[in-house]
Design an enzyme around this catalytic site. Structure first.
Site, PDB file in Angstrom:
ATOM      1  N   ARG A  56     -54.642  58.041  56.013  1.00 41.16           N
ATOM      2  CA  ARG A  56     -53.311  57.616  55.483  1.00 41.16           C
ATOM      3  C   ARG A  56     -52.548  56.361  55.537  1.00 41.16           C
ATOM      4  O   ARG A  56     -52.029  56.110  54.341  1.00 41.16           O
ATOM      5  CB  ARG A  56     -52.159  58.523  56.253  1.00 41.16           C
ATOM      6  CG  ARG A  56     -52.772  60.147  56.294  1.00 41.16           C
ATOM      7  CD  ARG A  56     -51.508  60.642  56.884  1.00 41.16           C
ATOM      8  NE  ARG A  56     -50.437  60.489  56.275  1.00 41.16           N
ATOM      9  CZ  ARG A  56     -48.874  60.994  56.892  1.00 41.16           C
ATOM     10  NH1 ARG A  56     -48.950  61.231  58.031  1.00 41.16           N
ATOM     11  NH2 ARG A  56     -47.918  60.761  55.983  1.00 41.16           N
ATOM     12  N   GLN A  88     -37.800  60.287  56.542  1.00 45.01           N
ATOM     13  CA  GLN A  88     -38.634  60.965  57.368  1.00 45.01           C
ATOM     14  C   GLN A  88     -40.047  60.344  56.953  1.00 45.01           C
ATOM     15  O   GLN A  88     -41.013  61.063  57.614  1.00 45.01           O
ATOM     16  CB  GLN A  88     -38.636  62.444  56.865  1.00 45.01           C
ATOM     17  CG  GLN A  88     -37.354  62.862  57.201  1.00 45.01           C
ATOM     18  CD  GLN A  88     -37.154  64.415  56.575  1.00 45.01           C
ATOM     19  OE1 GLN A  88     -36.692  64.532  55.415  1.00 45.01           O
ATOM     20  NE2 GLN A  88     -37.387  65.403  57.101  1.00 45.01           N
ATOM     21  N   ASN A  89     -40.286  59.532  55.923  1.00 38.52           N
ATOM     22  CA  ASN A  89     -41.455  59.140  55.574  1.00 38.52           C
ATOM     23  C   ASN A  89     -42.032  57.977  56.749  1.00 38.52           C
ATOM     24  O   ASN A  89     -41.392  57.342  57.196  1.00 38.52           O
ATOM     25  CB  ASN A  89     -41.446  58.453  54.367  1.00 38.52           C
ATOM     26  CG  ASN A  89     -41.010  59.602  53.321  1.00 38.52           C
ATOM     27  OD1 ASN A  89     -41.330  60.773  53.286  1.00 38.52           O
ATOM     28  ND2 ASN A  89     -40.642  58.957  52.068  1.00 38.52           N
ATOM     29  N   ASP A  91     -44.354  55.975  55.594  1.00 38.53           N
ATOM     30  CA  ASP A  91     -44.905  54.819  54.776  1.00 38.53           C
ATOM     31  C   ASP A  91     -43.994  53.698  54.809  1.00 38.53           C
ATOM     32  O   ASP A  91     -42.781  53.758  55.216  1.00 38.53           O
ATOM     33  CB  ASP A  91     -45.168  55.257  53.219  1.00 38.53           C
ATOM     34  CG  ASP A  91     -44.011  55.738  52.612  1.00 38.53           C
ATOM     35  OD1 ASP A  91     -43.054  54.863  52.552  1.00 38.53           O
ATOM     36  OD2 ASP A  91     -43.774  56.722  52.225  1.00 38.53           O
ATOM     37  N   HIS A 106     -39.220  59.023  61.837  1.00 38.77           N
ATOM     38  CA  HIS A 106     -40.619  59.709  62.300  1.00 38.77           C
ATOM     39  C   HIS A 106     -41.851  58.742  62.520  1.00 38.77           C
ATOM     40  O   HIS A 106     -42.838  59.138  62.663  1.00 38.77           O
ATOM     41  CB  HIS A 106     -41.141  60.875  61.360  1.00 38.77           C
ATOM     42  CG  HIS A 106     -40.131  61.905  61.235  1.00 38.77           C
ATOM     43  ND1 HIS A 106     -40.261  62.735  59.985  1.00 38.77           N
ATOM     44  CD2 HIS A 106     -39.397  62.710  62.172  1.00 38.77           C
ATOM     45  CE1 HIS A 106     -39.241  63.809  60.400  1.00 38.77           C
ATOM     46  NE2 HIS A 106     -38.860  63.512  61.646  1.00 38.77           N
ATOM     47  N   GLY A 172     -35.589  63.952  47.863  1.00 40.47           N
ATOM     48  CA  GLY A 172     -37.074  64.591  48.167  1.00 40.47           C
ATOM     49  C   GLY A 172     -37.285  65.050  49.469  1.00 40.47           C
ATOM     50  O   GLY A 172     -38.403  64.811  49.898  1.00 40.47           O
ATOM     51  N   SER A 174     -37.471  68.697  51.910  1.00 42.37           N
ATOM     52  CA  SER A 174     -37.536  69.943  51.874  1.00 42.37           C
ATOM     53  C   SER A 174     -36.060  70.892  52.528  1.00 42.37           C
ATOM     54  O   SER A 174     -35.879  72.031  52.377  1.00 42.37           O
ATOM     55  CB  SER A 174     -38.679  70.733  52.412  1.00 42.37           C
ATOM     56  OG  SER A 174     -38.735  70.495  53.765  1.00 42.37           O
TER      57      SER A 174
END
Length: 229
Positions: A56, A88-89, A91, A106, A172, A174
């Site tokens: 990842r 929440q990403n 990256d 996260h 973006g 959910s």
């Protein structure tokens, strides 16, 4: 002076080539989350987990921020007020686009964590189980990722920002993963204008006064342009 909190999820990075989680081709359809995203999975097979996050990380390093990331950085730089991105990403595309005020609730692919002393340091491109902590010398470092069953980072600071914001935007995401999924409703209860910018309606739609649907690289720059006049 405006106070804006922006929650971003996997959908904002999808156009940069980073996989989302919950669609039909998402990461969780290819991996057992119990094996690669839990403390128990790491205890059972640390090499599998380390390899997963190395892959990842390589994917992330090969990606570039898209127009949505750059638009949010432009908003932070130009708006007379405060803009906080809660992502929440894991990256680093918000940072590479130029955003300064970012909370990665996260965790971060580009960070390593010592499971013995909680020291953090920049992760190498490829982590190994034999890597030692620069602070205490412990040989079992782990990715600095919040796994299922663990508490997201900086929740107190996030709660304070959500309580005080005038605009809350969800981009973006959910709206299915808590506690992040509950932030929009909390902002609405505190009087914020809630905005959803997403590919399609989500669980956050019901508490959002403004909804714009389409690719993040299109709807986010348009929304930012509206805010900046």
């Amino acid at each position: 002076m405006s106070r804006i909190v922006i929650l971003t999820g996997a959908g904002i990075s999808a156009e940069s080539g980073l996989g989302t989680f919950r669609d039909k081709d998402g990461l969780w359809t290819k991996y057992d989350l119990n094996e690669v995203a839990t403390p128990e999975g790491f205890a059972r097979n640390p090499q599998l987990v380390t390899d997963f996050y190395n892959a990842r990380r390589a994917n992330c390093l090969g990606a570039e921020p898209n127009a949505a990331h750059y638009a949010l950085a432009r908003l932070e730089a130009a708006l007379p007020g405060e803009v906080l991105i809660v992502t929440q990403n894991v990256d680093d595309l918000h940072h590479r686009a130029g955003s300064k005020n970012v909370i990665q609730m996260h965790g971060a692919l580009m960070s390593a964590l010592c499971s013995a002393c909680d020291h953090r340091w920049p992760a190498p491109a490829v982590m190994h189980l034999t890597d030692t902590c620069p602070a205490c010398g412990h040989p079992r470092t782990r990715p600095d990722i919040v796994w299922f069953g663990e508490i997201p980072y900086h929740m107190e600071a996030i709660a304070e920002a959500v309580e005080a914001c005038e605009i809350f935007a969800a981009i973006g995401t959910s709206g299915q993963v808590y506690p992040a999924a509950g932030l929009a409703a909390e902002a609405r209860r505190n009087g914020a204008d809630c905005v959803e910018l997403n590919l399609e309606p989500s669980e956050i739609s019901r508490v959002s006064q403004t909804r714009r649907y389409g690719p993040a690289s299109e709807v986010v720059p348009d929304w930012v342009a509206t805010l900046l006049g």
